[in-house]
Write a protein that holds these residues in place. Sequence first.
Motif, mmCIF file in Angstrom:
data_model
loop_
_atom_site.group_PDB
_atom_site.id
_atom_site.type_symbol
_atom_site.label_atom_id
_atom_site.label_comp_id
_atom_site.label_asym_id
_atom_site.label_seq_id
_atom_site.Cartn_x
_atom_site.Cartn_y
_atom_site.Cartn_z
ATOM 1 N N ILE A 106 -6.651 -7.617 14.431
ATOM 2 C CA ILE A 106 -5.787 -8.392 13.544
ATOM 3 C C ILE A 106 -4.399 -7.763 13.549
ATOM 4 C CG2 ILE A 106 -6.506 -7.006 11.552
ATOM 5 C CD1 ILE A 106 -6.109 -9.464 9.803
ATOM 6 N N ARG A 107 -3.391 -8.595 13.419
ATOM 7 C CA ARG A 107 -2.033 -8.095 13.248
ATOM 8 C C ARG A 107 -1.476 -8.768 12.006
ATOM 9 N NH1 ARG A 107 0.356 -8.859 18.261
ATOM 10 N NH2 ARG A 107 -0.335 -6.793 18.890
ATOM 11 N N GLY A 108 -1.658 -8.116 10.872
ATOM 12 C CA GLY A 108 -1.305 -8.733 9.599
ATOM 13 C C GLY A 108 0.042 -8.350 9.039
ATOM 14 N N GLY A 109 0.588 -7.199 9.455
ATOM 15 C CA GLY A 109 1.853 -6.739 8.890
ATOM 16 C C GLY A 109 2.965 -7.767 8.914
ATOM 17 N N PRO A 110 3.174 -8.473 10.048
ATOM 18 C CA PRO A 110 4.250 -9.469 10.083
ATOM 19 C C PRO A 110 4.091 -10.586 9.058
ATOM 20 C CG PRO A 110 3.559 -8.892 12.305
ATOM 21 C CD PRO A 110 2.576 -8.251 11.378
ATOM 22 N N MET A 111 2.850 -10.888 8.661
ATOM 23 C CA MET A 111 2.662 -11.959 7.689
ATOM 24 C C MET A 111 3.146 -11.527 6.309
ATOM 25 S SD MET A 111 1.755 -13.939 9.901
ATOM 26 C CE MET A 111 1.663 -15.391 8.875
ATOM 27 N N PHE A 112 2.915 -10.250 5.961
ATOM 28 C CA PHE A 112 3.478 -9.745 4.715
ATOM 29 C C PHE A 112 5.002 -9.769 4.788
ATOM 30 C CE2 PHE A 112 -0.571 -7.073 4.863
ATOM 31 C CZ PHE A 112 -1.271 -7.936 4.038
ATOM 32 N N GLU A 113 5.543 -9.394 5.954
ATOM 33 C CA GLU A 113 6.995 -9.400 6.119
ATOM 34 C C GLU A 113 7.559 -10.807 5.950
ATOM 35 O OE1 GLU A 113 8.357 -5.848 8.937
ATOM 36 O OE2 GLU A 113 6.988 -7.230 9.964
ATOM 37 N N TYR A 114 6.923 -11.786 6.572
ATOM 38 C CA TYR A 114 7.416 -13.156 6.442
ATOM 39 C C TYR A 114 7.353 -13.627 4.990
ATOM 40 C CZ TYR A 114 8.458 -14.543 11.229
ATOM 41 O OH TYR A 114 9.053 -14.674 12.457
ATOM 42 N N ALA A 115 6.314 -13.260 4.273
ATOM 43 C CA ALA A 115 6.215 -13.652 2.870
ATOM 44 C C ALA A 115 7.397 -13.100 2.069
ATOM 45 C CB ALA A 115 4.892 -13.168 2.277
ATOM 46 N N PHE A 116 7.689 -11.821 2.266
ATOM 47 C CA PHE A 116 8.769 -11.202 1.506
ATOM 48 C C PHE A 116 10.150 -11.660 1.984
ATOM 49 C CE2 PHE A 116 5.552 -7.551 1.050
ATOM 50 C CZ PHE A 116 4.982 -8.147 -0.074
ATOM 51 N N ILE A 117 10.307 -11.820 3.305
ATOM 52 C CA ILE A 117 11.597 -12.243 3.844
ATOM 53 C C ILE A 117 11.925 -13.673 3.437
ATOM 54 C CG2 ILE A 117 12.769 -12.864 5.990
ATOM 55 C CD1 ILE A 117 11.596 -10.300 7.214
ATOM 56 N N LEU A 118 10.960 -14.582 3.547
ATOM 57 C CA LEU A 118 11.227 -15.970 3.169
ATOM 58 C C LEU A 118 11.478 -16.086 1.670
ATOM 59 C CD1 LEU A 118 8.768 -18.043 5.393
ATOM 60 C CD2 LEU A 118 11.106 -17.287 5.873
ATOM 61 N N ASP A 119 10.772 -15.296 0.878
ATOM 62 C CA ASP A 119 11.043 -15.273 -0.560
ATOM 63 C C ASP A 119 12.484 -14.858 -0.817
ATOM 64 O OD1 ASP A 119 10.127 -14.868 -3.556
ATOM 65 O OD2 ASP A 119 11.103 -12.989 -2.959
ATOM 66 N N ARG A 120 12.930 -13.817 -0.126
ATOM 67 C CA ARG A 120 14.296 -13.328 -0.296
ATOM 68 C C ARG A 120 15.323 -14.386 0.150
ATOM 69 N NH1 ARG A 120 18.177 -10.926 -2.941
ATOM 70 N NH2 ARG A 120 19.622 -9.697 -1.673
ATOM 71 N N MET A 121 15.067 -15.028 1.266
ATOM 72 C CA MET A 121 15.990 -16.049 1.762
ATOM 73 C C MET A 121 16.095 -17.223 0.794
ATOM 74 S SD MET A 121 15.038 -16.187 5.830
ATOM 75 C CE MET A 121 16.136 -17.600 6.080
ATOM 76 N N LEU A 122 14.968 -17.673 0.275
ATOM 77 C CA LEU A 122 14.973 -18.801 -0.654
ATOM 78 C C LEU A 122 15.701 -18.454 -1.942
ATOM 79 C CD1 LEU A 122 11.303 -20.026 -0.127
ATOM 80 C CD2 LEU A 122 13.378 -21.223 0.599
ATOM 81 N N ARG A 123 15.570 -17.220 -2.378
ATOM 82 C CA ARG A 123 16.282 -16.789 -3.591
ATOM 83 C C ARG A 123 17.792 -16.769 -3.352
ATOM 84 N NH1 ARG A 123 12.857 -15.048 -7.508
ATOM 85 N NH2 ARG A 123 10.719 -14.608 -6.820
ATOM 86 N N LYS A 124 18.205 -16.288 -2.189
ATOM 87 C CA LYS A 124 19.635 -16.239 -1.869
ATOM 88 C C LYS A 124 20.230 -17.641 -1.796
ATOM 89 C CE LYS A 124 21.192 -13.374 1.215
ATOM 90 N NZ LYS A 124 21.356 -12.646 2.493
ATOM 91 N N ASP A 125 19.409 -18.608 -1.351
ATOM 92 C CA ASP A 125 19.872 -19.986 -1.231
ATOM 93 C C ASP A 125 19.717 -20.787 -2.529
ATOM 94 O OD1 ASP A 125 20.458 -19.453 1.362
ATOM 95 O OD2 ASP A 125 18.729 -20.503 2.208
ATOM 96 N N GLY A 126 19.118 -20.170 -3.550
ATOM 97 C CA GLY A 126 18.915 -20.864 -4.812
ATOM 98 C C GLY A 126 17.804 -21.890 -4.785
ATOM 99 N N ARG A 127 16.882 -21.746 -3.814
ATOM 100 C CA ARG A 127 15.794 -22.733 -3.676
ATOM 101 C C ARG A 127 14.444 -22.232 -4.172
ATOM 102 N NH1 ARG A 127 15.281 -24.251 2.325
ATOM 103 N NH2 ARG A 127 16.471 -22.365 2.789
ATOM 104 N N ARG A 128 14.364 -20.960 -4.479
ATOM 105 C CA ARG A 128 13.035 -20.364 -4.732
ATOM 106 C C ARG A 128 12.300 -21.013 -5.899
ATOM 107 N NH1 ARG A 128 8.557 -19.160 -4.942
ATOM 108 N NH2 ARG A 128 7.584 -17.105 -4.708
#
Length: 376
Positions: A157-179
């Motif tokens: 399994i390679r799970g680390g990137p999925m945690f990264e995507y969860a946190f990165i997309l959360d951060r991006m959506l917050r910066k864009d005011g969409r979260r």
Amino acid sequence: MPEIAIIGSGFAALTTVRELRRRGIDAPVTVISPRDELHYVPSSIWIPAGLRSADGLRLPLTRFLARHKVRFVKASVTALDAARHEITTDTGAVLRADHIVIAAGARFLKKLPGIENAIIPCEGIAAAEAIAARLPSIRKGTIAIGMATNPNEPGAIRGGPMFEYAFILDRMLRKDGRRDDVRMVFFSPSARPGQRLGERAVDRILAEMARRGIETHLGHKMVRIDPDRVVTEGGEIAADLILFQPGMTGPAWLADTGLPLSPGGMVRADEFCRVEGLEGLWVAGDSGSYPGPDWLPKQAHQADLQAKAVAANIAAQLKGKAPATRFTPELVCIMDSLDRGMLVFRRGRINLTLPALRPLHWLKRAFEHHYLRAYR
């Protein structure tokens, strides 16, 4: 003069080349791969945020191969005769070598019905581009992010990137005011995903998801993925974008080679990275199944360590000595969240976890620059 053939052009394959030459081995080396580029997939997590471009993560290998006096055969392997040490490719060519290194990586299991409806991030740079293309259109709705393993080989399994995507997309959506208008759900058949990182790391990850308002749907076997939802035995998750990382298995052509395979379909290796019971055949990286702790990772760093052991042992044999270099089981992971990173390190009895810190994000970026210098 003995000849060496390396199947693959990823981390394990190229590190084997570098280490052989560093040890003064001037034997002819042939690299066989359908791709004459190194794709630095670990940094593809930054493509949706615009911190990296796809072209910037695709490095042509022409100069690297010439510098190390490597013959390159652009082809896909279709068969391997272990007794004859012969490799057959899709061009019809048959190559023979005294030492064969299987460093072809793994492939993702796609038996789950409807898996084509999800983006599989670690399939490569194109997957990150697909995420980047889809994300701007999601103004309201749900993003579902999940992972699973190979049921016959839980460590595949390679799970680390999925945690990264969860946190990165959360951060991006917050910066864009969409979260506030976009629900995020992390799903996995495991009740505590990421256990290879260590219990403390899992606690930190789950706590960080809760802090960010990322919902979890854990411990339920998956049934299928529809175009607009993830279906599990514990319920459904309606979703506008689905990212899913399935478990891994070995390359399809391994099935007919007669090589010893693990229950999960990888080549069985010993602590010296030799294919079990076969002389002159070696494996490094995700293609192999190795002895070691239950947290033994499938990641680029571990592939590099296995490749170093392969090169050291081939060098020893070419000098008339027995293989004596064992690979080091080691997990090093900086889980990035776009502006911070959480460090996890495991080796022997050491299991260190550091919370998300800004310097660790920059350390991850600095390591990328350092690592790729050898191929630029």
